[in-house]
Scaffold this motif. Structure first.
Motif, short mmCIF file in Angstrom:
data_model
loop_
_atom_site.label_atom_id
_atom_site.label_comp_id
_atom_site.label_asym_id
_atom_site.label_seq_id
_atom_site.Cartn_x
_atom_site.Cartn_y
_atom_site.Cartn_z
N VAL A 1 0.94 4.14 -2.89
CA VAL A 1 0.32 5.44 -2.56
C VAL A 1 1.34 6.56 -2.67
O VAL A 1 1.07 7.62 -3.26
CB VAL A 1 -0.31 5.39 -1.15
N ARG B 1 0.82 -1.21 0.00
CA ARG B 1 0.00 0.00 0.00
C ARG B 1 0.86 1.27 0.00
O ARG B 1 0.66 2.17 -0.80
CB ARG B 1 -0.93 -0.03 1.22
N GLU C 1 -8.35 0.76 -0.61
CA GLU C 1 -7.52 1.94 -0.40
C GLU C 1 -8.20 3.19 -0.95
O GLU C 1 -8.49 3.29 -2.14
CB GLU C 1 -6.15 1.75 -1.07
#
Length: 1001
Positions: free
Chosen positions: A232, A228, A261
């Motif tokens: 990101v 993640r 997300e």
């Protein structure tokens, strides 16, 4: 592939028939393979069988506890680990497992204890220190975490996981430089570790090195495709580099890989907003909120986009929950302030902006928001100050210069507005809107040449823009060129981008200017009808306020009040609506209702000092109440706010002219001189002719007076008025006490004192002026007949328009006193009443009245009695011309001892009043006198008066500070004449006498 390997392993084990200790190991291995393969019941059965064979086998117990933990049977796993530690308190694997299991069960204190015991039991092992570091990081105890990671790194300096974890804790603890120190410890092949690459990416991003961060991030996501943070941070780095297509591509891929997300749709929303794809941005932010309903940033950004789409009400629904979640979010407060501005909730907007400013400090956006709020509230001096601060932050922003100039324009400071628009024109040459605005400003100052110059320039630059034709049409209408204005409004209506509501409202103003009130109302109705059926833009609050003002101008007060209320319900500024309603009540004479509305704004000090419309409304209220001192104060404040607007100046000159200049607080005085003709009416000549038995020559006198009036105000008591002056009569006149025509040069010394209380009956007001006057009369040519001491009692009454139709004016006088040089006294009674019938705002009104006078002498038998009845019509042509037709009928009766005489005369006439401008005015009058039954003294009496007013500025203290007040210095000159066209007596029958009037405040 894993399942195949597990199956092969199980097959191999099945061929191994083992007994005793070997069977226990066999069962443990088989159970482990089954557990990995997902066969939890089979794995459990094997491990239980192994435990029955060898209950003290730690490896089997650990294997079974791990299986239970994995199968979410945590309490049973905890019991097995605890039992193992009872037998072996330093069992490394049990301590580690209990630490992690305690974290999993939400007991960080117990986890810390187990990891600490493990570190004590195995001082050279890095694992417990790394586990403690992870635990403290999760608890946001970053200093403890860093200490633990340092111990772990000391024991395993080449372990990349420790370096990555230490960097992560530093970043989470906002110690970015410390994160860089951790990353610098990675050497050689350690730099290629994907977790170190991820932390390097984050570190570079937070240091603002977006290009380097993106390069490392692209490698990190290849090695950690489902991580993640790597994805990101890469997306944000690409966004900050302006690589929007790459951002959208990454978002499209990772919204599938990491469907929960919320940052990916958030970034997509940012990109679409940058590209002005506002509806797509709304959809993106909504999708982010579906993934994370508590994501404040998505709420705030969606609110800003909705503001951009003029959807302020829904924007409020975004900002309010964002602020409930994070009350200190200054960006959200500023956005909510902008939403309130769109909804014209100016006071609420200012509250939000003030809170945002406390958190984020002053900046261009803050100043712009505050300026807009003050501009909506018509606190224009504060709006001006904020616009100037905003311009300092963005000196080349033409929209800010335009907004400042428009603020100055609405503040009636037209020269300053022109200067600002000229500056804006340098930034945006040939901008048609600026050119049209310059035309409007010059028209307000009466600059015809400049107005036409900018009109032609604006229309040449934008031949088809409706807004330009509206502005130039309004400028032409201000100059009085209504035909040219109508042409522009017609073009505006036909333009491709026409806002039909705005154009029709301009047509309505044009018809108001022409006095075509029904047509004006029809245009308003058409504007709103077209908006309802979709042929025009939707109605705005400004449209409703403008329509209300049009209805107010055509004196349809019910509709004006209704539309002001609609505007408020739709979200118009409370202040604008309140002042509009107050003006509506004032026009109807409902000063109390207007006062209540205005006092609702008094909680804000802005409206006592800085709002032009507010001060002007108060001035009009006080003017209706004849409260001149407060009217002067209010008009003076309004005039200071908008020095170039004539409305407040007119009201100030009127109130100041009535009250006089201030000697000291509470005492005002005004002085004046006037001189004019006194012509006797025909009934006096007719009665003289009867008593003399022969024609009496026409005569005239000149009256001159010089005096000073005083007005004293004390607390809440009614004003006390006084007058002291000298009056002179010079000429010939018929003595009422004798049958004689004498020459006179009479000097009257006068002193009077009175009060001016106000009586209210509902909305009706009656002003009474009772008082007494002492007169000492002395004559140099006929002292015996004229010298006298007089004492007068008087009462004057004036009403406000009753029922908005009837105005009453009346007077009653009693005067008596002895002559000084003869045994004679007089008693004079007089009264009059006049009615004016017609709307105060109407063009036509009827005037009628009656007066009576009874003059009696004693001990001699002498009496003079006369009545005067009149009726007429008054009509206004526009704002500057008024004509009155008036007919009077005079009846007189005179007694001289045993003789008496009567006479009547009819006097048709006309009056004309014309105002050239605020300085110059002209009036004229003419009467034709025709005797009833006797025409020898038929005559024509006429005259004119030309007046000039020059304002002189003086100081005025209203109790709250020193004000500059313009007082009127008035000069008037003219001529009066009387011609006896039918007189045959052979003597002079035409008289011309000058008229001079000077008023000193």
């Amino acid at each position: 592939a894993v399942r195949q390997q597990i199956a092969l392993g199980l097959q191999a084990l099945s061929r191994m028939q083992m007994e005793g200790p070997q069977q226990v190991e066999y069962l443990r291995l088989r159970g482990a393979l089954k557990g990995i393969g997902g066969d939890f019941p089979g794995a459990e059965a094997d491990l239980k069988q192994a435990m029955r064979i060898d209950p003290s086998n730690d490896n089997v117990i650990l294997q079974y506890a791990n299986l239970l933990w994995k199968n979410n049977r945590k309490p049973e796993a905890h019991k097995l680990y605890a039992g193992l530690l009872q037998r072996d308190p330093t069992n490394r694997y049990a301590l580690e497992a209990m630490g992690y299991l305690s974290r999993d069960l939400g007991d960080p204190k117990a986890a810390e204890g187990y990891f600490t015991r493990m570190a004590a039991a195995y001082p050279e092992d890095y694992v417990p220190y790394m586990a403690l570091g992870d635990l403290y990081t999760a608890q946001k105890q970053y200093s403890k975490a860093q200490a633990s990671y340092e111990q772990a790194h000391k024991r395993a300096p080449t372990n990349p996981q420790i370096i990555a974890a230490g960097s992560n804790a530093a970043i989470d603890g906002r110690q970015i430089d410390l994160a860089g120190q951790w990353i610098a410890r990675a050497t050689g092949t350690m730099k290629n570790d994907p977790h170190i690459m991820r932390e390097t990416e984050r570190y570079l991003f937070l240091k603002g090195r977006y290009l380097e961060s993106a390069r490392v991030g692209e490698q990190a996501v290849r090695k950690l495709p489902r991580d993640r943070d790597a994805a990101v941070y890469l997306a944000y780095a690409l966004y900050n580099l302006g690589r929007y297509d790459d951002v959208l591509s990454l978002v499209s891929r990772y919204e599938t890989v990491l469907p929960k997300e919320s940052n990916f749709p958030l970034l997509a929303g940012h990109v679409h907003r940058q590209n002005h794809l506002l509806q797509q941005a709304i959809d993106d932010f909504t999708r982010a909120l579906q993934k994370d309903p508590k994501m404040v940033e998505a709420l705030v950004n969606r609110g800003y986009v909705r503001n951009d789409m003029q959807d302020a009400q829904n924007a409020v629904h975004d900002f309010e929950p964002a602020l409930r979640a994070n009350p200190d979010n200054a960006i959200a407060r500023l956005g909510l302030g902008f939403s309130y501005l769109q909804l014209h909730r100016s006071r609420q907007a200012l509250e939000q902006i003030a809170q945002a400013e406390k958190k984020m400090g002053s900046n261009g956006a803050i100043h712009l928001a505050k300026a807009t709020a003050y501009r909506q509230m018509r606190v224009l001096d504060k709006a001006e100050a904020e616009y100037r601060l905003a311009i300092k932050a963005s000196p080349n922003d033409v929209t800010l210069h335009n907004a400042l100039a428009d603020t100055l324009y609405h503040a009636r400071r037209y020269n300053q507005a022109i200067a600002e628009w000229n500056g804006a024109l340098k930034l945006s040459p040939d901008d048609p809107l600026i050119l049209a605005s310059l035309a409007a400003a010059h028209s307000r100052l009466g600059h015809r040449a400049e107005t036409y110059k900018y009109i032609h320039a604006a229309e040449a630059q934008a031949p088809d823009q409706s807004a330009i034709y509206l502005a130039t049409g309004e400028a032409l209408l201000t100059l009085g060129d209504r035909n040219a204005a109508q042409v522009r409004f017609t073009r505006a209506l036909d333009a491709p981008d026409a806002n039909r509501v705005d154009v029709r409202l301009e047509f309505a103003k044009l018809f108001v200017h022409d006095g075509k009130y029904d047509a004006a109302k029809q245009e308003v109705g058409l504007a709103f009808a077209e908006a309802r059926i979709g042929e025009a833009s939707p109605i705005t609050t400004d449209n409703l306020v403008e329509a209300a003002n049009i209805f107010l101008a055509v004196h349809d007060f019910d509709l004006a009040q209704r539309y002001f209320t609609k505007a408020r319900d739709m979200g118009a500024s409370d202040d604008t609506v309140a002042i509009g309603l107050a003006d509506t009540y004032i026009a109807q004479g409902k000063d109390r209702d207007a006062e209540i509305v205005l006092k609702s704004l008094a909680s804000s000090p802005d409206y006592e000092k800085d709002n032009y419309d507010y001060q002007l409304a108060w001035g009009n209220i006080y003017n209706q109440r004849h409260d001149n001192v407060r009217a002067i104060s209010a008009f003076a404040r309004a005039s200071q706010i908008a020095s170039e607007d004539p409305t407040a100046q007119r009201g100030l000159l009127q109130a100041a002219g009535q009250e006089g200049t201030q000697v000291f607080p509470g005492l005002n005085m005004q002085s004046g001189f006037e001189s004019g003709a006194i012509y006797d009416d025909a009934t006096l000549y007719q009665m003289d002719n009867k008593f003399f038995g022969a024609p009496v020559r026409p005569r005239s006198s000149q009256e001159s007076a010089l005096g000073t009036t005083f007005h004293y105000h004390h607390g809440n008591f009614a004003p006390i008025n006084g007058y002291f002056g000298v009056r002179n009569y010079r000429g010939s006149f018929s003595l009422p006490s004798e049958v004689a025509v004498v020459r006179r040069n009479t000097y009257d010394t006068l002193f009077n004192v009175g009060m001016s209380p106000m009586l209210r009956v509902g909305n009706a007001r009656f002003q009474f002026t009772p008082g007494v006057q002492f007169t000492i009369r002395r004559d140099t040519e006929s002292p015996v007949q004229m010298n006298q001491q007089l004492f007068r009692q008087y009462l004057y009454v004036n009403s406000s328009p009753l029922f908005q139709w009837l105005t009453i004016r009346g007077s009653a006088v009693h005067e008596s006193g002895p002559f000084t040089d003869q045994n004679l006294s007089s008693r004079d009674l007089g009264a009059s009443i006049e009615f004016e019938v017609g709307r105060p705002w109407g063009r036509t009104s009827m005037i009628t009245g009656y007066s009576v006078r009874d003059l009696l002498f004693h001990p001699l038998v002498r009496e003079f009695f006369t009545t005067d009845t009149w009726v007429g019509l008054r009509h206004k042509f526009g704002q500057n011309l008024a004509v009155t037709g008036l007919a009077r009928y005079i009846r007189s009766w005179r007694v001289q001892d045993l003789e008496f005489a009567t006479a009547q005369a009819l006097l048709p006439g006309a009056r004309l009043e014309y105002k050239f401008n605020d300085r110059w005015s002209f009036s004229a009058a003419a009467d034709l006198t025709r005797g009833q039954g006797f025409h020898l003294y038929d005559n024509v009496e006429s005259g004119f008066l030309l007046s000039y007013v020059k304002p002189l500025r003086r100081g005025f203290d209203d109790g709250s500070g020193r004000l500059s007040v313009d007082y009127p210095l008035r000069f008037s000159v003219g001529m009066q004449q009387q011609s006896f066209y039918g007189f045959t007596g052979g003597s002079k029958s035409n008289f011309f006498r000058p008229v001079v009037q000077i008023s000193l405040f």
